[in-house]
Write a protein that holds these residues in place. Structure first.
Motif, short mmCIF file in Angstrom:
data_model
loop_
_atom_site.label_atom_id
_atom_site.label_comp_id
_atom_site.label_asym_id
_atom_site.label_seq_id
_atom_site.Cartn_x
_atom_site.Cartn_y
_atom_site.Cartn_z
N VAL A 65 0.85 -1.19 0.00
CA VAL A 65 0.00 0.00 0.00
C VAL A 65 0.89 1.24 0.00
CG1 VAL A 65 -1.78 1.26 1.28
CG2 VAL A 65 -1.80 -1.24 1.23
N ASP A 66 0.66 2.15 -0.94
CA ASP A 66 1.39 3.42 -0.96
C ASP A 66 0.87 4.31 0.17
OD1 ASP A 66 2.95 2.72 -3.06
OD2 ASP A 66 2.02 4.05 -4.54
N THR A 67 1.79 4.90 0.93
CA THR A 67 1.40 5.73 2.08
C THR A 67 1.91 7.15 1.88
OG1 THR A 67 1.53 3.79 3.51
CG2 THR A 67 1.47 5.94 4.59
N LYS A 68 1.05 8.13 2.16
CA LYS A 68 1.42 9.54 1.99
C LYS A 68 1.04 10.31 3.24
CE LYS A 68 2.72 13.21 -0.35
NZ LYS A 68 4.14 13.42 -0.72
N LEU A 69 1.97 11.11 3.74
CA LEU A 69 1.74 11.95 4.91
C LEU A 69 1.42 13.38 4.46
CD1 LEU A 69 1.84 12.56 7.97
CD2 LEU A 69 4.32 12.84 7.75
N LEU A 70 0.28 13.90 4.89
CA LEU A 70 -0.13 15.26 4.54
C LEU A 70 -0.46 16.05 5.80
CD1 LEU A 70 -2.66 14.67 1.59
CD2 LEU A 70 -0.28 15.40 1.39
N GLN A 71 -0.20 17.35 5.76
CA GLN A 71 -0.67 18.22 6.83
C GLN A 71 -2.15 18.52 6.61
OE1 GLN A 71 1.80 21.68 7.20
NE2 GLN A 71 3.61 20.51 7.78
N ASP A 72 -2.86 18.86 7.69
CA ASP A 72 -4.30 19.08 7.57
C ASP A 72 -4.64 20.26 6.66
OD1 ASP A 72 -3.34 20.99 9.28
OD2 ASP A 72 -4.78 20.59 10.90
N THR A 73 -3.67 21.11 6.39
CA THR A 73 -3.90 22.23 5.46
C THR A 73 -4.09 21.73 4.03
OG1 THR A 73 -1.49 22.48 5.35
CG2 THR A 73 -2.68 23.94 6.85
N HIS A 74 -3.71 20.46 3.78
CA HIS A 74 -3.86 19.87 2.44
C HIS A 74 -4.96 18.80 2.42
CE1 HIS A 74 0.29 21.50 2.35
NE2 HIS A 74 0.01 21.74 1.07
N ARG A 75 -5.91 18.90 3.37
CA ARG A 75 -6.97 17.90 3.47
C ARG A 75 -7.81 17.82 2.19
NH1 ARG A 75 -8.80 19.25 8.05
NH2 ARG A 75 -8.15 17.48 9.32
N THR A 76 -8.10 18.97 1.58
CA THR A 76 -8.91 19.00 0.35
C THR A 76 -8.27 18.14 -0.74
OG1 THR A 76 -9.63 21.23 0.92
CG2 THR A 76 -10.02 20.49 -1.34
N GLN A 77 -6.94 18.21 -0.81
CA GLN A 77 -6.21 17.40 -1.79
C GLN A 77 -6.45 15.90 -1.54
OE1 GLN A 77 -2.00 18.24 -1.79
NE2 GLN A 77 -1.48 16.27 -2.74
N ALA A 78 -6.45 15.51 -0.26
CA ALA A 78 -6.65 14.10 0.09
C ALA A 78 -8.02 13.62 -0.37
CB ALA A 78 -6.50 13.92 1.60
N TYR A 79 -9.08 14.42 -0.11
CA TYR A 79 -10.41 13.97 -0.46
C TYR A 79 -10.70 14.09 -1.95
CZ TYR A 79 -11.21 13.24 4.44
OH TYR A 79 -11.11 12.75 5.72
N GLY A 80 -9.98 14.98 -2.63
CA GLY A 80 -10.06 15.00 -4.09
C GLY A 80 -9.57 13.68 -4.66
N PHE A 81 -8.49 13.14 -4.09
CA PHE A 81 -7.96 11.85 -4.54
C PHE A 81 -8.95 10.72 -4.23
CE2 PHE A 81 -5.50 7.97 -3.60
CZ PHE A 81 -4.99 7.74 -4.87
N VAL A 82 -9.59 10.79 -3.05
CA VAL A 82 -10.59 9.79 -2.69
C VAL A 82 -11.71 9.77 -3.74
CG1 VAL A 82 -12.40 9.22 -1.02
CG2 VAL A 82 -10.11 9.83 -0.21
N MET A 83 -12.17 10.95 -4.14
CA MET A 83 -13.27 11.01 -5.12
C MET A 83 -12.83 10.43 -6.46
SD MET A 83 -16.40 11.85 -4.90
CE MET A 83 -17.20 10.80 -6.11
N THR A 84 -11.56 10.64 -6.83
CA THR A 84 -11.03 10.05 -8.07
C THR A 84 -11.15 8.53 -8.02
OG1 THR A 84 -9.47 11.88 -8.33
CG2 THR A 84 -9.01 9.86 -9.56
N GLN A 85 -10.79 7.93 -6.88
CA GLN A 85 -10.87 6.48 -6.71
C GLN A 85 -12.31 5.99 -6.76
OE1 GLN A 85 -8.12 3.97 -5.96
NE2 GLN A 85 -7.33 5.60 -7.28
N ILE A 86 -13.23 6.75 -6.17
CA ILE A 86 -14.65 6.36 -6.17
C ILE A 86 -15.20 6.36 -7.59
CG2 ILE A 86 -16.97 7.10 -5.46
CD1 ILE A 86 -15.68 8.03 -2.81
N ARG A 87 -14.80 7.35 -8.37
CA ARG A 87 -15.28 7.42 -9.76
C ARG A 87 -14.77 6.23 -10.58
NH1 ARG A 87 -13.91 13.46 -9.51
NH2 ARG A 87 -15.91 14.44 -9.00
N GLU A 88 -13.64 5.64 -10.12
CA GLU A 88 -13.11 4.45 -10.80
C GLU A 88 -13.73 3.16 -10.26
OE1 GLU A 88 -8.86 4.49 -10.55
OE2 GLU A 88 -8.66 6.39 -11.67
#
Length: 782
Positions: free
Chosen positions: A542-565
């Motif tokens: 599993v690829d793991t990525k550490l993000l600060q909470d200031t980049h939370r929108t980026q994280a959920y944008g990626f989640v939505m990309t996966q859901i669309r797939e």
């Protein structure tokens, strides 16, 4: 020419040092015999006579002779007690009786001076044994304290000297500074400083002898010591010799209890303790251990580094030995005969031939360890640890197949119904093609279904039964249970496990929670340990990525990309407080926020106030693809497969331990799709980032568990109360694997020959174990 009193003092000093060093004949080079042959003892023929043949005397005989000789060297007739009293009232002295005392002796039987007993009991010390095992928390080398001129600016140093002056100043309101000038034995002077500690001033009398530790700040040729630790010595004699000129122990203490007092108390205890050893000499030799008397002397008053090292090694070994003995004795089934299986290589090969994959080398190694146990007449009790996806279930299925081949039944008990159902499907896939009859027994079955399954089990018409705690209900009886497999054993109580083991089947415990070998050997001391430390080939990490909470929108944008797939995602939020109400509010708010941020996604919620059946229903719906994102505040069930879930987002990741994060990450990557874990950190400190980078950079659960152990300690990795691991005074689970294994081997050897420590020669070991253990289970065994 020296006067007679001066010669008397010169002869008395090495004799007093010999007493302090435990009558080991090491106080002077060549021993006391050589000293007494010299001119120093010439004016004192009676002393020579009393100490004649000292080198060949036993320790008690040396003590008696030395005390008599020291009495002859007093200016006035000797007192009737073993050790002369000194002027200060808080210095411990021996009781008038010269008897040697057992370790369980109450401290109240000895004379500790005015208020001394209250000081010791205030530290939780009640018996002689408590005092002997009240080890220093650290040691300082004070054999040659440094010259002030040699100490670098900012360095930590210990100095000894006499106060020649003191001042008090208040540079601004609310601040008080105490300064004292200390003169060392070499004539150097150093200014010692205390900030806002007015209670210290009462001890800063001119002429008082102090030992100070702190940071040095240099001002040209002068030096100032910011005091961190202070010891006040009495007028000399024993106090000075125990606190300077040697390697000195520093004890945990509290206000009003000096280090000087604690050292003299330890010296008193050592001089009165019955120095018998609960470990026979042949076991000490076998394990390369010093004797107990040398170890206790060495931890409190080491002669040198080598003495301290061997003392530390012996006492660490003892900590683990008694821990392992307690673990092995905690169940009434500590050493039992079990079933005896044929467990042939041919049967294992037949099982593997039916699999769509080949076993890894680690799986084969562990299988052979299990088969060796099954062939033995002793009951198998083995823990199989393996990271997520390492193939523990297939190994357990093969072991169950070996039991069935010999005409026995097998059981697999899981902590939740959803896991039990999952195991049931897996066992059907592994075993049904080989003619093995597999059944399921869980609480969700109808009364009629339960009754039918119970009757089938009792009649021996089912080979392997998968279930939950329903397997250990009173109305479940087995025709011939031979092997019990327990998944995630720590989720069950000891009483629950024993119900399943009433017929003495062999026992195989599985855990998907990697913990360091040292912790496994102690937390699961009653189980042999097997580790599947190899993942099957082709498994994509599993690829793991550490993000600060200031980049939370980026994280959920990626989640939505996966859901669309066509994929699904977990979102886990950490507990803010130990409150289910606040937990529910936090989870509900997060789910509501995500519905706004991701309006296309279907979102559901799992929280701690739900009943177990409701949680299982939600997980089943998620696994069936009825919604896209599961928001959860509870740790997602270990072992649950949702193959279509490809993303795990962990909010406030800094609030989880590394091992917890690794377990959560293991909920994804169970299907064929590439999977991801996103750690969202609400805290941005360098320390937090460094810790979370460990999980970002490694997918090896055992490497991560070792790092977690170093950072957090054993109690938080596996609850101390649950596991039975006490606080270790000397032991270090991070680095003591070799000592733990040696102690465990000896514990098993002892109990193999004497399962309940009944032999008279083990009475000391038994008493020490009882003293160290407050577990009712042990007392019931013996």
């Amino acid at each position: 020419m020296p006067t007679l009193p001066e010669l008397r003092d010169k002869l008395r000093r090495p004799l007093e040092l010999e007493r302090l060093r435990g009558f080991e004949n090491r106080a002077v080079s060549g021993g006391l015999g050589k000293l007494l042959e010299g001119p120093l003892a010439g004016p004192f023929p009676q002393v020579r006579e009393v100490l004649r043949g000292y080198d060949d005397l036993s320790i008690p005989e040396r003590e008696q002779a030395l005390e008599e000789a020291l009495g002859m060297l007093q200016d006035s007739p000797p007192r009737a007690v073993s050790v002369p009293r000194v002027a200060r009232q808080d210095v411990p002295t021996l009781a008038p009786s010269g008897e040697t005392l057992l370790p369980g002796t109450a401290l109240a039987r000895l004379d500790w001076g005015h208020g001394g007993l209250k000081k010791l009991t205030g530290l939780g010390l009640q018996t002689l044994r408590d005092l002997l095992h009240n080890y220093p928390r650290r040691h300082e080398d004070r054999r040659a304290l440094p010259s002030i001129a040699e100490i670098e600016d900012g360095a930590r140093a210990t100095v000894s000297g006499v106060i020649v002056s003191k001042t008090r100043r208040s540079p601004r309101p609310g601040m008080q500074i105490l300064d004292a000038v200390l003169q060392t034995a070499s004539g150097e002077r150093v200014k010692a400083t205390w900030f806002n500690q007015p209670w210290v001033e009462k001890n800063l009398r001119e002429g008082a002898k102090l030992i100070l530790t702190g940071r040095v700040k240099r001002f040209g040729r002068s030096a100032q010591l910011g005091v961190e630790h202070m010891e006040l010595l009495d007028g000399g004699g024993a106090g000075s010799s125990l606190s300077t000129g040697r390697i000195v122990g520093v004890y945990d203490s509290k206000e009003g209890v000096s280090q000087d007092f604690l050292r003299k108390a330890a010296q008193t205890a050592l001089s009165r303790f019955d120095m018998g050893d609960y470990l026979p000499a042949h076991w000490r030799k076998q394990c390369d251990l010093t004797d107990l008397a040398d170890a206790l002397q060495g931890i409190h008053f080491p002669h040198d580094e080598a003495h301290l090292a061997r003392a530390d090694h012996r006492l660490r070994f003892d900590e683990y030995l008694f821990l392992e003995l307690r673990m092995l004795l905690q169940g009434e089934d500590a050493v039992l005969l079990g079933k005896r299986f044929t467990a042939t290589d041919r049967d294992m090969q037949d099982f593997e031939a039916g699999l769509p994959f080949r076993f890894t080398g680690a799986q084969r190694r562990v299988l052979h360890e299990i088969a060796d146990d099954m062939r033995s007449e002793r009951q198998m009790a083995r823990l199989v640890q393996g990271d997520v996806g390492s193939g523990k279930t297939a190994v357990a299925a093969c072991a169950l197949y070996l039991a069935v081949r010999d005409g026995y039944q097998g059981a697999l008990m899981a902590p939740t119904e959803i896991l039990a159902r999952q195991h049931y499907v897996n066992m059907q896939n592994y075993l049904a093609p080989l003619g093995v009859r597999v059944g399921l027994l869980i609480g969700a079955l109808t009364p009629k279904q339960k009754a039918e399954m119970q009757a089938t089990i009792a009649a021996g018409l089912i080979d392997v039964v998968v279930g939950t705690q329903a397997l250990i209900q009173e109305n479940v009886s087995w025709a011939n249970l031979g092997l019990a497999v327990v998944d995630e054993e720590h989720r069950f109580g000891v009483a629950q496990r024993r119900k399943l083991l009433a017929g003495r089947p062999d026992v195989l415990v599985m855990s998907a929670t990697p913990i360091p070998r040292s912790l496994a050997l102690t937390a699961y001391g009653d189980l042999e340990l097997s580790i599947i430390d190899e993942l099957p080939p082709g498994r994509t990490p599993v690829d793991t990525k550490l993000l600060q909470d200031t980049h939370r929108t980026q994280a959920y944008g990626f989640v939505m990309t996966q859901i669309r797939e066509g994929r699904q995602a977990f979102v886990v939020t950490a507990l803010i407080e130990e409150s289910e109400t606040l937990e529910l509010l936090a989870a509900t708010q997060l789910a509501d926020d995500l519905r706004v941020i991701l309006p296309e996604a279907r979102i559901d919620l799992l929280h701690g106030k739900m009943a177990a059946a409701e949680k299982d229903a939600i997980m089943e719906r998620f696994r069936a693809g009825e919604f896209d994102i599961l928001v959860s505040t509870t740790v997602i069930e270990v072992g649950v497969d949702v193959p279509n879930a490809s993303v795990m987002v962990i909010e406030n990741a800094e609030r989880f331990g590394l091992s917890q994060l690794h377990q959560l990450r293991g909920r994804v990557g169970r299907g064929s799709a590439k999977s991801y874990c996103v750690l969202v950190a609400g805290e941005h400190s360098q320390k937090t980032r460094k810790r979370l980078k460990i999980i970002e950079g490694s997918t090896d659960g055992f490497v991560i568990a070792e790092a977690d152990l170093k950072l957090r300690g054993p109690g938080e990795l596996r609850g101390t109360r649950q596991s039975g691991i006490p606080d270790l005074k000397l032991g270090d689970l991070v680095s003591d694997v070799a000592i733990i294994e040696a102690a465990r081997d000896l514990a098993k050897h002892i109990l193999a020959h004497d399962p309940v420590l009944k032999h008279p020669r083990l009475s000391g070991l038994r008493e020490e174990l009882q003293a160290r253990s407050n577990q009712v289970a042990y007392r019931e065994v013996i």
